[in-house]
Design an enzyme around this catalytic site. Structure first.
Site, PDB file in Angstrom:
ATOM      1  N   GLY A 146      -4.141   0.100  -3.847  1.00  0.00           N
ATOM      2  CA  GLY A 146      -5.162   0.519  -4.804  1.00  0.00           C
ATOM      3  C   GLY A 146      -5.033   1.997  -5.058  1.00  0.00           C
TER       4      GLY A 146
ATOM      5  CG  PHE B 116      -7.721   3.076  -1.586  1.00  0.00           C
ATOM      6  CD1 PHE B 116      -6.933   2.666  -0.533  1.00  0.00           C
ATOM      7  CD2 PHE B 116      -8.242   2.116  -2.449  1.00  0.00           C
ATOM      8  CE1 PHE B 116      -6.676   1.323  -0.327  1.00  0.00           C
ATOM      9  CE2 PHE B 116      -7.987   0.787  -2.246  1.00  0.00           C
ATOM     10  CZ  PHE B 116      -7.207   0.381  -1.176  1.00  0.00           C
ATOM     11  N   GLY B 117      -4.708   4.167  -1.798  1.00  0.00           N
ATOM     12  CA  GLY B 117      -3.591   4.070  -0.873  1.00  0.00           C
ATOM     13  C   GLY B 117      -3.173   2.633  -0.654  1.00  0.00           C
TER      14      GLY B 117
ATOM     15  CB  VAL C  30      -4.574  -2.626   2.509  1.00  0.00           C
ATOM     16  CG1 VAL C  30      -5.283  -3.233   3.708  1.00  0.00           C
ATOM     17  CG2 VAL C  30      -5.554  -1.897   1.624  1.00  0.00           C
TER      18      VAL C  30
ATOM     19  CE  LYS D  89      -9.735   0.436   1.611  1.00  0.00           C
ATOM     20  NZ  LYS D  89     -11.185   0.409   1.350  1.00  0.00           N
TER      21      LYS D  89
ATOM     22  CG  ASP E 231     -17.178  -2.462  -7.685  1.00  0.00           C
ATOM     23  OD1 ASP E 231     -17.500  -3.077  -8.724  1.00  0.00           O
ATOM     24  OD2 ASP E 231     -16.017  -2.111  -7.435  1.00  0.00           O
TER      25      ASP E 231
END
Lengths: 338, 543
Positions: free
Chosen positions: B20, B22-23, B25, B40, B132
């Site tokens: 994603g 963010f990075g 997984v 993560k 969300d």
């Protein structure tokens, strides 16, 4: 089904008394810990309903007032904090709610809870300050402490206490959440009440600078970034004038910040830049600072000409970089001082 | 597993399971307990990562302990990355599980709703809002347990009375007050609306309005609704073949005024939710069946992805990536090796390209056709016409496209396996490959009758001009001419026009040592700061 037959506490006073009883039992320990924990959890939930209401009922001010009075007179907050570890995981969060609601409650201009914490049971505050020492309850204590810091008297109480300096240790805890939570507390302690902080920084310049410089030199990326960010926030405060004057005259500080500029991490370079710019922009620079700047003039020019910050999409930042570059170019050349 | 995980020694990293903004997984194994964990890795140096938001996020997830919420085990900083260790949920998200088709058994929906409501009740009681909620964030494990996850945007509220005034969420699942930022902004009731959308999604396969409106239009439609009834009509709730209790449940979620909308605790008492509590064994079986169905569906549709395995990155590599240095360095190494190759061999390689290769086959032949020194322009034209005849037919066109697809895939895997790409670079490369394939479309020319049927392929033209431009010899053949450097970086040695020229004047070439840095910033930075660091560490030690 035993609890069905048990009499539920009717009034807020009964509720607090019942809670205190269960905490006392919890404190003694024994085989029935789980049972006492559940009882405490149940009472705390009921207290929460009195304080915040639920789907059907709105909170009643007179009920809250009765509850608060009973809490102070029985040292219930102290009992809760002292036995925080023995409460179950979710009940601890209800303790946070109890604290924050009581703290917000005001009679006229005075907050009876603040008065109680400062003059009645300052031991509670001491426990809270030491919160990060336990990884289990550190976060809960941190939240309560930060609610308390909103009041200047409590903030002052903590700043003058030698235990405050432990926060520079706590922020380096190997437990990530504890370290970052302690950092939030440290941040709040030195940024919330501007006047108080400016006085504190002026009186404790040496200690504070040494401590924060140590953090800036940490090997941990997060510690490093957080501490530079905090420092940058402090130097932005005009009230901290005395601190600023001394800080920006100290060559050791300039050296540390130059090291940051040379760090491999882009983000650290930028955080460092936000402090470095003040060294350059300061109107009356001390000769020693000036010497270092001039000695490195060419280096700085080369560095800032290539200081690539476009990916941060911050036009202010670019303006500032250009301004600093011009200022550096205006510095005399090294030959002239030789 | 009760102990915290605080260091890389505690875990073993296995294959990648998701990516994603963010990075990345990964799936991992906790050494002591042999349990699976999700790892993560958040890249803290990434421009879009707000360090302070991330740390806040960790505080929030570390405060949640409930079977219905993915459990947090700990985290630690390693170089520029934060490793967050969470419970691994092995059945996939409901979004994935819906791919074989919607859930027809209302009872299954009811169980899922109950479990999510328990999670929401827990969060809301603590003043937390998920913000969300959608099928992507509801996971299932192979034991048939439902878990809420991804608090990417959840906010901690200091009390039930405070509000946050920011718009986050995903359009189709967003409540009217969140879109309009009315009623004091976000509160816990926004999650309930989203939950209704999830239930609808489970039953029909898609969230409300997705099949009829684009995201932004959908937002406008949702925000226009004054009452829940209007929304129900908009999404044609009455037209759906569902039980009356399910319909009633949805209508309690889709109340426009958040104050009147049911809370999580109240919905837990709704008969649609309570009706499923009788036969838990059946529920578990039904939930497991969702996972089995997806597995079978995957096999039938060949949609099993190849697994990427974790490759540890050291600090240096991370930093090289930061400066965009890796690519340059690699190519430089490549080029240096080329200096040992005999110049005759190079010419030989050039000659071998003179055979009847077509323009589209490989960059080598393109170079052949576009070599500025090539006098045989006629031959080039003939080759082009020949190529046109071939790809005029659709089938051939498709074969060509397939071939190109193979090539770009191969390139991608080569880059991916040889370098540790960061998330952004990885995504951009995927996009680039997509773009290249999308540009494999015909250009039509109609200026002259002769070339009425003259068709060209956009991307091939692009590559052609790219190479043509790149291979132009600059006026001065100095090694630090930017064009020469680019040529060195991009072209394999056999194709490099300047290199072969330089080779002849070998005095210049030898001056290009392996340590030469082509990135201006790095060069200056290193020389500048090495001296600084030295000076400073001296003076810091002896003040």
């Amino acid at each position: 089904m035993a609890f069905l037959f048990k009499r539920n506490p009717k009034t807020p006073q009964d509720l607090i008394r019942a809670l205190n009883e269960q905490i006392a039992k919890l404190d003694l320990g024994g085989d029935n810990i789980k049972k006492y924990q559940d009882e405490c959890a149940r009472y705390l939930k009921q207290i929460k309903v009195i304080l915040h209401g639920d789907d059907e009922n709105d909170p009643q001010p007179d009920q809250i007032s009765l509850l608060a009075h009973e809490v102070y007179s029985t040292d219930c907050l102290y009992n809760l904090i002292y036995n925080l570890k023995k409460l179950d995981f979710d009940s601890r969060k209800d303790v946070v709610i109890l604290f924050s609601t009581l703290l917000r409650r005001q009679i006229g201009n005075a907050s009876p809870t603040v008065e109680y914490l400062i003059n009645g049971k300052p031991e509670i505050l001491i426990w809270l300050i030491k919160g990060p020492e336990s990884s289990e309850t550190g976060l809960v204590c941190g939240q309560i402490l930060r609610d308390c810091i909103k009041f200047e008297v409590i903030n002052r109480f903590i700043l003058v206490n030698p235990l405050f300096w432990n926060y520079f240790k706590y922020v380096q805890s190997p437990v990530f959440e504890i370290a970052t939570d302690a950092f939030v507390s440290l941040h709040d302690l030195v940024t919330t009440h501007k006047k108080l902080v400016s006085e504190f920084l002026a009186n404790n310049y040496d200690n504070f600078t040494t401590s924060i410089n140590q953090l800036i030199q940490s090997n941990n990326y997060v510690t490093k970034r957080q501490s530079v960010r905090l420092l940058a926030e402090l130097v932005l405060q005009r009230q901290n004038q005395y601190f600023l004057n001394r800080y920006f005259d100290d060559t050791n500080n300039l050296k540390l910040i130059m090291l940051l500029l040379s760090n491999k991490s882009k983000n650290l370079q930028i955080e460092g830049f936000h402090i470095f710019k003040f060294f350059v922009a300061k109107p009356k620079k001390s000769q020693r600072i000036l010497d270092i700047l001039i000695k490195n003039k060419e280096n700085f020019i080369a560095f800032f000409q290539n200081f690539n910050i476009t990916s941060f999409n911050d036009s202010n930042l670019i303006d500032e970089r250009d301004y600093i570059l011009t200022e550096i170019q205006k510095l005399p050349d090294i030959e002239r001082i030789n | 597993m009760n102990g915290r995980i605080e260091s890389i020694e505690d875990i073993e990293v296995c294959e990648e399971v998701g990516r994603g903004g963010f990075g990345v997984v990964y799936r991992g194994i906790h050494n002591k307990s042999n349990k699976e964990v999700a790892i993560k890795q958040i890249d803290l140096e990434h421009d879009q990562t707000d360090l302070f938001e991330v740390t806040k996020e960790i505080q929030i997830i570390s405060e949640c302990r409930l079977p219905q919420i993915t459990r947090y085990y700990g985290c630690f900083v390693r170089h520029y990355k934060l490793w967050v260790i969470m419970e691994y949920v092995n059945g996939g998200s409901l979004f994935e599980l819906l791919k074989p088709g919607p859930i027809t058994d209302e009872r299954v929906i009811s169980v899922i709703m109950r479990e999510v409501l328990i999670a929401l009740q827990y969060l809301h009681n603590q003043g937390k809002i998920h913000r969300d909620l959608k099928s992507h964030n509801i996971l299932l494990n192979q034991q048939g347990e439902v878990k809420l996850t991804d608090f990417g945007v959840s906010t901690q509220l200091s009390s039930n009375f405070s509000r946050r005034n920011t718009t986050v969420g995903t359009p189709y699942w967003m409540s009217p007050e969140v879109i309009l930022n009315t009623c004091g902004g976000h509160n816990s009731k926004a999650d309930i609306w989203s939950l209704g959308c999830c239930a609808y999604e489970l039953f029909t396969g898609k969230p409300p309005l997705q099949s009829s409106f684009a995201p932004m239009k959908a937002l406008r439609q949702i925000s226009k609704c004054q009452t829940g009834k209007e929304f129900s009509e908009l999404i044609n709730l009455d037209g759906l073949d569902m039980s009356s209790s399910f319909k009633d449940f949805l209508s309690k979620c889709f109340v426009v005024n958040p104050k009147e909308r049911y809370s999580a605790s109240r919905l837990l008492k709704h008969k649609f939710v309570t009706s499923s509590t009788k036969d838990e064994a059946y529920n578990v079986k039904a939930l497991k069946k969702l996972i089995t169905n997806k597995f079978i569906w995957d096999q039938e549709n060949y949609s099993l992805k190849s697994k990427h395995f974790y490759v540890p990155t050291d600090m240096l590599n991370d930093q090289k990536l930061w400066n965009g240095e890796v690519k340059a360095k690699d190519t430089i190494n490549f080029d240096i090796s080329s200096l040992h190759i005999d110049s005759n061999e190079q010419q030989g390689a050039n000659k071998s390209n003179d055979s009847n290769q077509r323009r589209l086959d490989s960059p080598v032949s393109v170079r052949k056709l576009n070599n500025p020194n090539d006098k045989e322009t006629n031959e080039q034209h003939n080759n082009v016409l020949e190529a046109i005849n071939i790809y005029r037919q659709d089938s051939v066109y498709n074969t060509l496209k397939a071939e190109l697809h193979k090539i770009v895939n191969k390139i991608f895997h080569k880059i991916d396996s040889k370098n540790s790409l960061n998330t952004q670079q990885y995504d951009l490369l995927v996009n680039l490959n997509d773009t290249i394939l999308n540009l494999f479309s015909l250009l039509e020319y109609s200026e002259t009758t002769e070339v009425a049927a003259y068709k060209k392929i956009v991307i091939c033209q692009y590559f052609k001009y790219f190479l043509k431009e790149l291979m132009k010899q600059p006026n001065e053949l100095l090694p630090d001419n930017p064009r020469v450097i680019l040529q060195k970086l991009i072209l394999p040695h056999t194709l490099n026009p300047t290199m072969s020229t330089l080779k002849k004047k070998d005095s210049i070439v030898t001056s290009l040592g392996p340590s030469r840095a082509y990135n201006q910033f790095d060069e200056i930075e290193s020389s500048l700061f090495d001296t600084w660091v030295e000076k400073m560490s001296e003076s810091v030690q002896s003040p």
